[in-house]
Motif scaffolding. Sequence first.
Motif, mmCIF file in Angstrom:
data_model
loop_
_atom_site.group_PDB
_atom_site.id
_atom_site.type_symbol
_atom_site.label_atom_id
_atom_site.label_comp_id
_atom_site.label_asym_id
_atom_site.label_seq_id
_atom_site.Cartn_x
_atom_site.Cartn_y
_atom_site.Cartn_z
ATOM 1 N N GLU A 259 13.146 24.890 -4.987
ATOM 2 C CA GLU A 259 13.572 23.475 -5.472
ATOM 3 C C GLU A 259 12.730 22.502 -4.725
ATOM 4 O O GLU A 259 12.474 22.832 -3.455
ATOM 5 C CB GLU A 259 15.007 23.420 -4.916
ATOM 6 C CG GLU A 259 16.016 24.033 -6.059
ATOM 7 C CD GLU A 259 16.176 25.516 -5.793
ATOM 8 O OE1 GLU A 259 15.590 25.855 -4.605
ATOM 9 O OE2 GLU A 259 16.482 26.285 -6.719
ATOM 10 N N VAL A 260 12.151 21.551 -5.130
ATOM 11 C CA VAL A 260 11.571 20.503 -4.335
ATOM 12 C C VAL A 260 12.246 19.111 -4.605
ATOM 13 O O VAL A 260 12.769 18.585 -5.569
ATOM 14 C CB VAL A 260 9.980 20.520 -4.843
ATOM 15 C CG1 VAL A 260 9.397 21.926 -4.737
ATOM 16 C CG2 VAL A 260 9.887 20.159 -6.432
ATOM 17 N N ALA A 261 11.653 18.112 -3.612
ATOM 18 C CA ALA A 261 12.600 17.025 -3.605
ATOM 19 C C ALA A 261 11.322 15.876 -3.256
ATOM 20 O O ALA A 261 10.540 16.128 -2.232
ATOM 21 C CB ALA A 261 13.637 16.685 -2.723
ATOM 22 N N LEU A 262 11.096 15.058 -3.996
ATOM 23 C CA LEU A 262 10.071 13.928 -3.921
ATOM 24 C C LEU A 262 10.862 12.662 -2.975
ATOM 25 O O LEU A 262 12.028 12.275 -3.450
ATOM 26 C CB LEU A 262 9.631 13.326 -5.061
ATOM 27 C CG LEU A 262 8.364 14.021 -5.406
ATOM 28 C CD1 LEU A 262 8.783 15.146 -6.070
ATOM 29 C CD2 LEU A 262 7.525 13.079 -6.646
ATOM 30 N N ARG B 140 0.908 -1.096 0.214
ATOM 31 C CA ARG B 140 -0.089 -0.285 0.063
ATOM 32 C C ARG B 140 0.875 1.358 0.030
ATOM 33 O O ARG B 140 1.811 1.449 0.963
ATOM 34 C CB ARG B 140 -0.991 0.114 1.131
ATOM 35 C CG ARG B 140 -2.007 -1.001 1.340
ATOM 36 C CD ARG B 140 -3.190 -0.668 2.220
ATOM 37 N NE ARG B 140 -3.727 0.381 1.801
ATOM 38 C CZ ARG B 140 -4.298 1.211 2.543
ATOM 39 N NH1 ARG B 140 -3.878 1.396 3.967
ATOM 40 N NH2 ARG B 140 -5.049 2.326 2.208
ATOM 41 N N ILE B 141 0.557 2.246 -0.910
ATOM 42 C CA ILE B 141 1.581 3.308 -1.064
ATOM 43 C C ILE B 141 0.466 4.587 -1.043
ATOM 44 O O ILE B 141 -0.588 4.537 -1.778
ATOM 45 C CB ILE B 141 2.172 3.363 -2.405
ATOM 46 C CG1 ILE B 141 3.159 2.005 -2.325
ATOM 47 C CG2 ILE B 141 2.921 4.460 -2.806
ATOM 48 C CD1 ILE B 141 3.683 1.965 -3.752
ATOM 49 N N SER B 142 0.941 5.725 -0.617
ATOM 50 C CA SER B 142 0.361 7.001 -0.682
ATOM 51 C C SER B 142 1.097 7.838 -1.447
ATOM 52 O O SER B 142 2.366 7.973 -1.156
ATOM 53 C CB SER B 142 -0.014 7.470 0.768
ATOM 54 O OG SER B 142 -0.614 8.879 0.607
ATOM 55 N N ALA B 143 0.719 8.653 -2.413
ATOM 56 C CA ALA B 143 1.494 9.539 -3.290
ATOM 57 C C ALA B 143 0.887 10.846 -3.608
ATOM 58 O O ALA B 143 -0.472 10.724 -3.531
ATOM 59 C CB ALA B 143 1.884 8.825 -4.527
ATOM 60 N N PRO B 144 1.568 11.696 -3.725
ATOM 61 C CA PRO B 144 0.875 13.239 -4.002
ATOM 62 C C PRO B 144 0.324 13.178 -5.423
ATOM 63 O O PRO B 144 0.625 12.358 -6.256
ATOM 64 C CB PRO B 144 1.967 13.994 -3.934
ATOM 65 C CG PRO B 144 3.479 13.237 -4.265
ATOM 66 C CD PRO B 144 3.096 11.966 -3.666
ATOM 67 N N LEU B 145 -0.649 14.097 -5.400
ATOM 68 C CA LEU B 145 -1.477 14.192 -6.592
ATOM 69 C C LEU B 145 -0.809 14.319 -7.974
ATOM 70 O O LEU B 145 -0.941 13.842 -9.047
ATOM 71 C CB LEU B 145 -2.627 15.458 -6.582
ATOM 72 C CG LEU B 145 -3.628 15.410 -7.702
ATOM 73 C CD1 LEU B 145 -4.494 14.387 -7.794
ATOM 74 C CD2 LEU B 145 -4.309 16.865 -7.520
ATOM 75 N N VAL C 210 5.177 5.846 1.629
ATOM 76 C CA VAL C 210 4.421 7.163 1.160
ATOM 77 C C VAL C 210 5.638 7.868 0.567
ATOM 78 O O VAL C 210 6.833 7.765 0.625
ATOM 79 C CB VAL C 210 4.061 7.827 2.385
ATOM 80 C CG1 VAL C 210 2.988 7.061 3.050
ATOM 81 C CG2 VAL C 210 5.137 8.328 3.367
ATOM 82 N N ILE C 211 5.034 8.591 -0.406
ATOM 83 C CA ILE C 211 5.926 9.271 -1.327
ATOM 84 C C ILE C 211 5.266 10.944 -1.100
ATOM 85 O O ILE C 211 4.184 11.110 -1.073
ATOM 86 C CB ILE C 211 5.698 9.228 -2.779
ATOM 87 C CG1 ILE C 211 6.079 7.921 -3.174
ATOM 88 C CG2 ILE C 211 6.416 10.301 -3.537
ATOM 89 C CD1 ILE C 211 6.016 7.411 -4.642
ATOM 90 N N THR D 280 -4.034 8.504 -3.777
ATOM 91 C CA THR D 280 -3.468 9.698 -4.368
ATOM 92 C C THR D 280 -3.979 10.634 -3.572
ATOM 93 O O THR D 280 -5.342 10.836 -3.444
ATOM 94 C CB THR D 280 -3.806 9.788 -5.716
ATOM 95 O OG1 THR D 280 -3.209 8.783 -6.595
ATOM 96 C CG2 THR D 280 -3.532 11.324 -6.214
ATOM 97 N N GLU D 281 -3.243 11.376 -2.814
ATOM 98 C CA GLU D 281 -3.635 12.348 -1.844
ATOM 99 C C GLU D 281 -2.446 13.307 -1.446
ATOM 100 O O GLU D 281 -1.330 12.733 -1.093
ATOM 101 C CB GLU D 281 -4.537 12.225 -0.672
ATOM 102 C CG GLU D 281 -3.767 10.930 0.191
ATOM 103 C CD GLU D 281 -4.847 10.225 1.095
ATOM 104 O OE1 GLU D 281 -5.583 10.972 1.628
ATOM 105 O OE2 GLU D 281 -4.557 9.351 1.510
#
Length: 296
Positions: free
Chosen positions: A254-257, A94-99, A141-142, A126-127
């Motif tokens: 700058e953003v990092a995942l 199970r994974i949660s990832a940003p939109l 989670v991402i 996705t949320e």
Amino acid sequence: MDLLALADFNLVARHGGFGKAARATGRPKATLSRRVTELELALQLRLFERGARALKLTEEGRALYERTALLLTELDETAAAISSGAEKPRGRLRISAPLLFSQTAMGKISAGFALKYPDVRLEITTEDRAVDMIEEGYDLVIRVNPPPDESLVGRAFLHDRLVVVAPPDIVLPSPSQPVPGVVRGGAGSETWNVMTTKGPTKIRIDPVLVLSSLIMVRDAVRAGVGAARLPISLVSHDLAAGTLMHWGDVENSEVALWALYPSRLLLSARVSALLDFLMQAFPKGTPEELAAYIGG
């Protein structure tokens, strides 16, 4: 701590009672009760409230269950893998990832992962909110630029940055003149700090369109509505084709995942496999790699 007693405690907690756990596993009810009592005495804690008809976890019992259930599962999987001579990824993941990342890349990533590891049942939610991994039962989670969290570990696997783009027929104005803008979030006048080829400048924005997703913002800019701040990975193909113009990079954008998980200890084969899959998809972790992946 007696791991066998801890395993029996988790068994009872998972099934919601001594009788239910005994029937589900064929273990004697009296043995399960004795083992849980021994664990409570060893910890000097009451783990269950024992009513006439119901058994309920205490606050301490729930905390112990939430922190140990995953570890015991990983122990079982590790033992099974060792006994079979090879650790093969299997089971639910199970994974949660940003939109935005889900909309642009997770479909392709999940399909490739499913084809490579058919014994893993991948579930992606996705949320953009920061889910509680333990409470909500996620394996990984991402998150984008996550704040420090002592309960989680992980690694950054992608980097991106925001740029200001506009249709070719809209000219970058002087700092005193507002430009029509497409923004994500609340309305109101905005000022963007941008680094252009001529140096830093400020761009005043008159938000003519307020949208809730960056995909919508990009599509509106493509249609000629106004300028916008967008990840470079999302518009690099438009910039290369000349259908959008690059006004500059947003300062400090700058953003990092990050891929985050509860512990490095006994990391499951399926989580390790997904981490490796992400690193193989984005070996350098650059915006250009993400743009190529989206457009590929």
